[in-house]
Design a protein around this motif. Structure first.
Motif, mmCIF file in Angstrom:
data_model
loop_
_atom_site.group_PDB
_atom_site.id
_atom_site.type_symbol
_atom_site.label_atom_id
_atom_site.label_comp_id
_atom_site.label_asym_id
_atom_site.label_seq_id
_atom_site.Cartn_x
_atom_site.Cartn_y
_atom_site.Cartn_z
ATOM 1 N N LEU A 163 -10.434 17.887 -9.014
ATOM 2 C CA LEU A 163 -10.687 16.513 -8.867
ATOM 3 C C LEU A 163 -9.470 15.664 -9.180
ATOM 4 C CD1 LEU A 163 -12.582 14.250 -7.982
ATOM 5 C CD2 LEU A 163 -13.178 14.010 -10.405
ATOM 6 N N PHE A 164 -8.678 15.967 -10.184
ATOM 7 C CA PHE A 164 -7.348 15.444 -10.306
ATOM 8 C C PHE A 164 -6.343 15.818 -9.484
ATOM 9 C CE2 PHE A 164 -8.755 15.436 -14.866
ATOM 10 C CZ PHE A 164 -9.187 14.225 -15.042
ATOM 11 N N TRP A 165 -6.139 16.950 -8.897
ATOM 12 C CA TRP A 165 -5.297 17.342 -7.921
ATOM 13 C C TRP A 165 -5.475 16.383 -6.582
ATOM 14 C CZ3 TRP A 165 -0.873 19.533 -8.493
ATOM 15 C CH2 TRP A 165 -0.705 20.704 -9.562
ATOM 16 N N ALA A 166 -6.934 16.563 -6.317
ATOM 17 C CA ALA A 166 -7.268 15.472 -4.925
ATOM 18 C C ALA A 166 -6.758 14.306 -5.200
ATOM 19 C CB ALA A 166 -8.836 15.771 -5.002
ATOM 20 N N VAL A 167 -6.981 13.612 -5.954
ATOM 21 C CA VAL A 167 -6.535 12.462 -6.286
ATOM 22 C C VAL A 167 -5.059 12.086 -5.979
ATOM 23 C CG1 VAL A 167 -6.415 10.269 -7.922
ATOM 24 C CG2 VAL A 167 -8.526 11.712 -7.680
ATOM 25 N N MET A 168 -4.310 13.025 -6.714
ATOM 26 C CA MET A 168 -2.924 13.011 -6.680
ATOM 27 C C MET A 168 -2.224 13.201 -5.024
ATOM 28 S SD MET A 168 -2.317 15.251 -10.221
ATOM 29 C CE MET A 168 -0.553 15.885 -9.795
ATOM 30 N N PHE A 169 -2.917 14.363 -4.668
ATOM 31 C CA PHE A 169 -2.577 14.723 -3.039
ATOM 32 C C PHE A 169 -2.916 13.591 -2.292
ATOM 33 C CE2 PHE A 169 -3.556 19.428 -4.001
ATOM 34 C CZ PHE A 169 -2.582 19.654 -4.703
ATOM 35 N N THR A 170 -3.870 12.902 -2.515
ATOM 36 C CA THR A 170 -4.297 11.837 -1.498
ATOM 37 C C THR A 170 -3.599 10.487 -1.773
ATOM 38 O OG1 THR A 170 -6.586 12.675 -1.439
ATOM 39 C CG2 THR A 170 -6.271 10.671 -0.603
ATOM 40 N N ALA A 171 -3.557 10.078 -3.031
ATOM 41 C CA ALA A 171 -2.856 9.040 -3.163
ATOM 42 C C ALA A 171 -1.413 8.902 -3.047
ATOM 43 C CB ALA A 171 -3.183 8.501 -4.772
ATOM 44 N N PHE A 172 -0.655 9.910 -3.340
ATOM 45 C CA PHE A 172 0.690 10.015 -3.117
ATOM 46 C C PHE A 172 1.005 9.637 -1.612
ATOM 47 C CE2 PHE A 172 4.578 12.280 -2.341
ATOM 48 C CZ PHE A 172 5.290 11.846 -3.369
ATOM 49 N N MET A 173 0.757 10.610 -0.736
ATOM 50 C CA MET A 173 0.831 10.297 0.488
ATOM 51 C C MET A 173 0.643 8.982 1.311
ATOM 52 S SD MET A 173 2.446 13.039 1.642
ATOM 53 C CE MET A 173 2.763 12.834 3.370
ATOM 54 N N VAL A 174 -0.545 8.529 0.884
ATOM 55 C CA VAL A 174 -0.961 7.161 1.461
ATOM 56 C C VAL A 174 0.108 6.038 1.019
ATOM 57 C CG1 VAL A 174 -2.707 5.191 1.129
ATOM 58 C CG2 VAL A 174 -3.317 7.575 1.622
ATOM 59 N N ALA A 175 0.410 6.253 -0.578
ATOM 60 C CA ALA A 175 1.314 5.380 -0.850
ATOM 61 C C ALA A 175 2.597 5.496 -0.436
ATOM 62 C CB ALA A 175 1.575 5.440 -2.668
ATOM 63 N N LEU A 176 3.150 6.677 0.144
ATOM 64 C CA LEU A 176 4.395 6.568 0.771
ATOM 65 C C LEU A 176 4.655 5.984 2.075
ATOM 66 C CD1 LEU A 176 5.619 10.318 0.365
ATOM 67 C CD2 LEU A 176 6.887 8.335 -0.425
ATOM 68 N N THR A 177 3.273 5.790 2.817
ATOM 69 C CA THR A 177 3.405 5.239 4.014
ATOM 70 C C THR A 177 3.198 3.883 3.867
ATOM 71 O OG1 THR A 177 0.864 5.266 4.127
ATOM 72 C CG2 THR A 177 2.021 7.180 5.038
ATOM 73 N N LEU A 178 3.085 3.268 2.576
ATOM 74 C CA LEU A 178 2.796 1.641 2.593
ATOM 75 C C LEU A 178 3.920 1.002 1.896
ATOM 76 C CD1 LEU A 178 -0.891 1.540 1.296
ATOM 77 C CD2 LEU A 178 0.119 0.956 3.480
ATOM 78 N N THR A 179 4.704 1.677 1.031
ATOM 79 C CA THR A 179 5.924 1.324 0.207
ATOM 80 C C THR A 179 6.903 2.238 0.031
ATOM 81 O OG1 THR A 179 6.480 0.431 -1.948
ATOM 82 C CG2 THR A 179 5.091 2.502 -2.100
ATOM 83 N N THR A 180 8.019 1.981 -0.477
ATOM 84 C CA THR A 180 9.309 2.863 -0.367
ATOM 85 C C THR A 180 8.982 4.236 -1.144
ATOM 86 O OG1 THR A 180 10.354 1.800 -2.330
ATOM 87 C CG2 THR A 180 10.894 0.822 -0.161
ATOM 88 N N VAL A 181 9.862 5.023 -0.866
ATOM 89 C CA VAL A 181 9.882 6.542 -1.815
ATOM 90 C C VAL A 181 10.351 6.146 -3.092
ATOM 91 C CG1 VAL A 181 11.077 8.633 -1.992
ATOM 92 C CG2 VAL A 181 10.776 7.689 0.155
ATOM 93 N N ALA A 182 11.197 5.388 -3.332
ATOM 94 C CA ALA A 182 11.634 4.750 -4.629
ATOM 95 C C ALA A 182 10.471 4.240 -5.547
ATOM 96 C CB ALA A 182 12.897 4.013 -4.762
ATOM 97 N N GLN A 183 9.651 3.378 -5.045
ATOM 98 C CA GLN A 183 8.730 2.628 -5.754
ATOM 99 C C GLN A 183 7.594 3.731 -5.978
ATOM 100 O OE1 GLN A 183 7.743 -1.336 -5.033
ATOM 101 N NE2 GLN A 183 9.803 -1.968 -4.105
ATOM 102 N N THR A 184 7.146 4.442 -4.992
ATOM 103 C CA THR A 184 6.235 5.209 -5.175
ATOM 104 C C THR A 184 6.544 6.384 -6.333
ATOM 105 O OG1 THR A 184 5.721 5.304 -2.863
ATOM 106 C CG2 THR A 184 4.862 7.142 -4.048
ATOM 107 N N LEU A 185 7.817 6.903 -6.324
ATOM 108 C CA LEU A 185 7.975 7.776 -7.487
ATOM 109 C C LEU A 185 8.299 7.326 -8.607
ATOM 110 C CD1 LEU A 185 10.751 10.033 -5.454
ATOM 111 C CD2 LEU A 185 8.412 10.579 -6.025
ATOM 112 N N ILE A 186 8.724 5.973 -8.739
ATOM 113 C CA ILE A 186 8.855 5.375 -9.964
ATOM 114 C C ILE A 186 7.330 5.148 -10.659
ATOM 115 C CG2 ILE A 186 9.382 2.946 -11.102
ATOM 116 C CD1 ILE A 186 11.779 2.975 -9.098
ATOM 117 N N ALA A 187 6.354 4.525 -9.812
ATOM 118 C CA ALA A 187 5.123 4.466 -10.208
ATOM 119 C C ALA A 187 4.545 5.879 -10.952
ATOM 120 C CB ALA A 187 4.049 4.112 -9.233
#
Length: 288
Positions: A67-91
């Motif tokens: 379940l934790f992996w699923a949240v990580m896989f999903t949230a990461f790619m959605v975030a990348l399409t909404l904000t910059t790579v830098a801000q996604t990785l910093i978070a």
């Protein structure tokens, strides 16, 4: 874990070269290829009978980790399409401090003053990023991306604790495959008909196999043998290299505000761990 973070770090730069930037579509295809990649490995390594047995006899920790992996896989790619790579990785990099807070809330572990200071400094860094986004013309979208990205460190911190608790003797590799399947199921209905061209399909296949499946398997192996704090600290390399690759390979230069906020968080995380190691070594010399 160093190899894992290097493989993870290419996600941003590869994503920026995709024609389609719909987060749910990208989640569907990347997670699908990741599930197939892990399945192929497990079938080759164990065979179908042993794999089926391991999944049927799995403890609750395997399903919780999935379940934790699923949240990580999903949230990461959605975030990348909404904000910059830098801000996604910093978070995403906040997982060591999130793990420390979870230890206080769930396990009632006491935190040293240095960790509280690190948390305060990291919050200042995140607050600075939020402030910068609020004053940017695309700030609302980027702020939403950062908020979604924050689901990753919370899930990652809980996942490392779960994997470490399971121990090295418990077969947990299937959790990456199951997590990828959960991720696909979570987005398939809102993302349907999930159309991408051949160019994007090949890049997403690369991400699914080499940026998700392979490092996911290696991360499970490492997390069962390393302390969660060590896993989280080594994971900081993803932030450094991921921002660098996106800068070099996609021309996505982070702004001064992002660099300042990221630097504050990086100083907080590294300083906390270095002070902790120094204290352990000093106590060791005192007991010698």
């Amino acid at each position: 874990m160093v190899g894992v973070t290097l493989l993870w770090s290419v996600a941003g730069v590869v994503t920026r070269h995709l024609h389609r930037q719909d987060g749910l579509d990208l989640v569907f295809w990347r997670s699908s290829f990741a599930a197939l990649g892990v399945l192929a490995w497990l079938l080759w390594r164990q065979g179908p009978r042993a794999l089926t047995r391991d999944v049927r006899r799995a403890s609750g920790l395997l399903w919780l980790s999935a379940l934790f992996w699923a949240v990580m896989f999903t949230a990461f790619m959605v975030a990348l399409t909404l904000t910059t790579v830098a801000q996604t990785l910093i978070a995403d990099s906040l997982s060591p401090l999130v793990a420390a807070v979870l230890g206080v809330l769930v396990l009632r572990n006491a935190l040293p003053g240095r960790t509280w200071a690190a948390i305060a400094l990291a919050l200042v860094g995140m607050g600075w990023l939020v402030w910068q986004n609020l004053h940017d013309r695309n700030g609302t979208t980027q702020l939403l991306g950062m908020l979604i990205a924050l689901a990753v460190p919370f899930s990652a911190a809980a996942n490392w604790v779960s994997l470490r608790h399971a121990g090295a003797q418990v077969p947990m590799q299937a959790t990456v495959m199951i997590g990828a399947v959960f991720s696909v199921l979570a987005v398939v209905w809102p993302a349907w008909p999930v159309r991408v061209d051949l160019h994007d399909l090949l890049l997403l296949a690369f991400l699914g196999v080499f940026q998700l499946a392979l490092p996911g398997l290696l991360a499970v192996w490492a997390a069962q043998r390393l302390a969660p704090a060590e896993v989280g600290l080594l994971g900081l390399l993803e932030m450094v290299f991921g921002i660098l690759w996106a800068w070099i390979g996609a021309g996505e230069q982070p702004g001064n505000g992002t660099l300042i906020g990221g630097a504050l968080i990086l100083v907080a995380l590294v300083g906390n761990e270095l002070l902790g190691w120094h204290g352990v070594r000093r106590r060791g010399r005192g007991n010698a």
